[in-house]
Design an enzyme around this catalytic site. Structure first.
Site, PDB file in Angstrom:
ATOM      1  N   LYS A 115      38.821  16.355  71.718  1.00  0.00           N
ATOM      2  CA  LYS A 115      38.678  16.680  70.291  1.00  0.00           C
ATOM      3  C   LYS A 115      37.845  17.932  70.057  1.00  0.00           C
ATOM      4  CE  LYS A 115      40.011  12.484  68.125  1.00  0.00           C
ATOM      5  NZ  LYS A 115      39.904  11.539  67.049  1.00  0.00           N
ATOM      6  N   LYS A 198      49.493  11.781  73.100  1.00  0.00           N
ATOM      7  CA  LYS A 198      49.396  10.541  72.324  1.00  0.00           C
ATOM      8  C   LYS A 198      49.873  10.770  70.883  1.00  0.00           C
ATOM      9  CE  LYS A 198      45.314   9.242  70.641  1.00  0.00           C
ATOM     10  NZ  LYS A 198      44.558   8.370  69.775  1.00  0.00           N
ATOM     11  N   LYS A 201      47.179  10.679  64.340  1.00  0.00           N
ATOM     12  CA  LYS A 201      47.152  11.008  62.907  1.00  0.00           C
ATOM     13  C   LYS A 201      46.913  12.499  62.696  1.00  0.00           C
ATOM     14  CE  LYS A 201      44.375   7.042  61.859  1.00  0.00           C
ATOM     15  NZ  LYS A 201      43.266   7.296  62.817  1.00  0.00           N
TER      16      LYS A 201
HETATM   17  N1  AQP Z   1      49.225   6.535  70.149  1.00  0.00           N
HETATM   18  C1  AQP Z   1      48.611   5.359  70.187  1.00  0.00           C
HETATM   19  N2  AQP Z   1      49.129   4.330  70.898  1.00  0.00           N
HETATM   20  C2  AQP Z   1      48.504   3.116  70.924  1.00  0.00           C
HETATM   21  N3  AQP Z   1      47.360   2.864  70.243  1.00  0.00           N
HETATM   22  C3  AQP Z   1      46.820   3.864  69.518  1.00  0.00           C
HETATM   23  N4  AQP Z   1      45.733   3.939  68.750  1.00  0.00           N
HETATM   24  C4  AQP Z   1      45.626   5.175  68.224  1.00  0.00           C
HETATM   25  N5  AQP Z   1      46.650   5.939  68.640  1.00  0.00           N
HETATM   26  C5  AQP Z   1      47.408   5.155  69.454  1.00  0.00           C
HETATM   27  C6  AQP Z   1      44.814   2.824  68.510  1.00  0.00           C
HETATM   28  O1  AQP Z   1      44.685   2.673  67.103  1.00  0.00           O
HETATM   29  C7  AQP Z   1      43.363   2.277  66.790  1.00  0.00           C
HETATM   30  C8  AQP Z   1      42.796   3.163  65.721  1.00  0.00           C
HETATM   31  O2  AQP Z   1      42.642   4.470  66.181  1.00  0.00           O
HETATM   32  P1  AQP Z   1      41.649   5.433  65.383  1.00  0.00           P
HETATM   33  O3  AQP Z   1      42.081   5.538  63.994  1.00  0.00           O
HETATM   34  O4  AQP Z   1      40.265   4.991  65.545  1.00  0.00           O
HETATM   35  O5  AQP Z   1      41.663   6.809  66.033  1.00  0.00           O
HETATM   36  P2  AQP Z   1      42.348   7.381  67.241  1.00  0.00           P
HETATM   37  O6  AQP Z   1      42.360   6.478  68.394  1.00  0.00           O
HETATM   38  O7  AQP Z   1      41.702   8.675  67.530  1.00  0.00           O
HETATM   39  O8  AQP Z   1      43.803   7.515  66.644  1.00  0.00           O
HETATM   40  P3  AQP Z   1      44.496   8.783  66.148  1.00  0.00           P
HETATM   41  O9  AQP Z   1      45.685   8.367  65.427  1.00  0.00           O
HETATM   42  O10 AQP Z   1      44.692   9.686  67.312  1.00  0.00           O
HETATM   43  O11 AQP Z   1      43.542   9.415  65.077  1.00  0.00           O
HETATM   44  P4  AQP Z   1      42.957  10.872  65.041  1.00  0.00           P
HETATM   45  O12 AQP Z   1      44.113  11.788  65.138  1.00  0.00           O
HETATM   46  O13 AQP Z   1      42.259  10.938  63.720  1.00  0.00           O
HETATM   47  O14 AQP Z   1      42.022  10.986  66.183  1.00  0.00           O
HETATM   48  C9  AQP Z   1      42.582   2.296  68.084  1.00  0.00           C
HETATM   49  O15 AQP Z   1      42.525   0.978  68.599  1.00  0.00           O
HETATM   50  C10 AQP Z   1      43.410   3.155  68.994  1.00  0.00           C
HETATM   51  O16 AQP Z   1      43.238   2.811  70.340  1.00  0.00           O
END
Ligand code: AQP
Length: 336
Positions: A115, A198, A201
């Site tokens: 990040k 991955k 969001k």
């Molecule tokens: N691609 C994924 N596959 C499986 N699980 C996922 N999670 C996130 N992306 C995937 C799981 O969703 C939960 C919430 O995630 P988060 O909102 O805390 O942030 P993150 O893991 O950083 O997800 P994002 O979508 O990638 O958000 P941004 O882009 O804002 O960083 C967690 O349990 C995560 O494991």
């Protein structure tokens, strides 16, 4: 050895719309776990501001993510649903953990490296200590089980190290060792535009993910446009190795249909991607469009959503308050 009563904690960041990865990796497990456990589900808005967020958009995203929790089946009568910033114990315990965790531990965190990108000097201190706040989220409730996607495994290991070091430093058996529950039907859903990344969001391309608010047309369009390679689908799962896009689409179909990847290949192996994509588009619309409809309905019920969060925050504080008060005693503060 002290026995801790089972308690589930997990959270998602209000950094945009929830997507299929959040749903298959974590949310389905959340919904299932609330049938047999005491569950606490948080909208982690303090984590969100580790990267800059527009205040108006953040406030909206907190409500939208809450609406998605409810639309997916998280039940506010059974489970506690709240946003992190309404329970100040998270920030207080995170400070104590900033003093327990070691720099060397945080330096190993791969999510910070991803990040922060190339210019680490410009990253916020909050982004660096994000895992300490996550440990505080979990341990403020002495939670024992944490349903998350695969990408959170390393942070969970750090939370376990922090709990162990706190107990050791202060010679107490105060915090449990929280167990990661990485058991969703697809623990790592990949981007529809790049099978090595991955689904996220914050990916600038909306075509890379299926949002839980997407219309039926958008869901179908995104799946039809998903990147693929030129070969036919293999008949055996071994043939998915080194074909990340094929593996991802087969994995998503398997997860949504409750089948194994081999069962999916028994049906589509040897064929072109179009057959799988058409079937996947229909299946994804069938499973996700009702969630999108319900999310939209709840998005227009702001008073109700805010009341769920306020009530959840009061219930969360009733648990975290006494635990963090004990932490103050343990570390040697004067507690009035
Ligand atoms: N691609 C994924 N596959 C499986 N699980 C996922 N999670 C996130 N992306 C995937 C799981 O969703 C939960 C919430 O995630 P988060 O909102 O805390 O942030 P993150 O893991 O950083 O997800 P994002 O979508 O990638 O958000 P941004 O882009 O804002 O960083 C967690 O349990 C995560 O494991």
């Amino acid at each position: 050895m002290t026995l801790f009563s089972p308690r589930v904690f997990s959270g998602m960041q209000p950094t945009g719309n929830l997507h299929l990865g959040n749903y298959l990796g974590a949310m389905l497990n959340w919904v299932k776990m609330q049938e047999t456990n005491e569950c606490i589900y948080c909208v982690v808005d303090m984590h969100a501001i580790t990267l800059w967020q527009d205040p108006k958009a953040l406030r909206q995203a907190i409500r939208d993510v809450t609406a998605s929790y409810l639309a997916c089946g998280v039940d506010p009568k059974r489970s506690i649903i709240f946003n992190q910033s309404q329970v100040p114990e998270h920030a207080e315990l995170a400070w104590v953990f900033n003093c327990v965790a070691r720099l060397g531990w945080l330096n190993r965190m791969t999510q910070f490296k991803d990040k922060a990108g190339k210019d680490k000097e410009a990253a916020s201190v909050g982004l660096y200590v994000y895992p300490n706040l996550m440990a505080a989220d979990i341990l403020a409730y002495k939670a024992t089980h944490v349903p998350v996607g695969d990408d959170q495994k390393q942070h969970l290991e750090l939370a376990r190290d922090i709990a162990a070091k706190f107990n050791n430093d202060y010679e107490v058996e105060f915090f449990p060792q929280p167990e990661p529950m990485i058991t969703g039907p697809a623990t790592r859903v990949m981007s529809l535009r790049d099978g090595t990344k991955k689904m996220s969001k914050s990916d600038p391309s909306d075509l890379s993910r299926i949002n839980l608010t997407d219309s039926a047309d958008d869901i179908a369009k995104k799946i039809r446009k998903a990147k693929t390679d030129m070969d036919a689908l293999p008949s055996e799962t071994a043939g998915l190795k080194a074909r990340p896009e094929a593996e991802n689409l087969v994995g998503i179909y398997a997860a949504l249909s409750s089948k194994t990847a081999q069962e999916v290949l028994n049906e589509f192996g040897g064929g072109q991607f179009s057959g799988l994509k058409n079937a996947l588009a229909d299946l994804a619309v069938e499973k996700l469009a009702p969630i999108a409809d319900e999310t939209k309905r709840l998005q227009s019920e702001q008073t109700y959503v805010d009341s769920v969060l306020a009530e959840g925050a009061a219930r969360a504080r009733a648990i975290a308050g006494p635990i963090v008060r004990d932490v103050r005693e343990i570390v040697g503060f004067i507690v009035s």
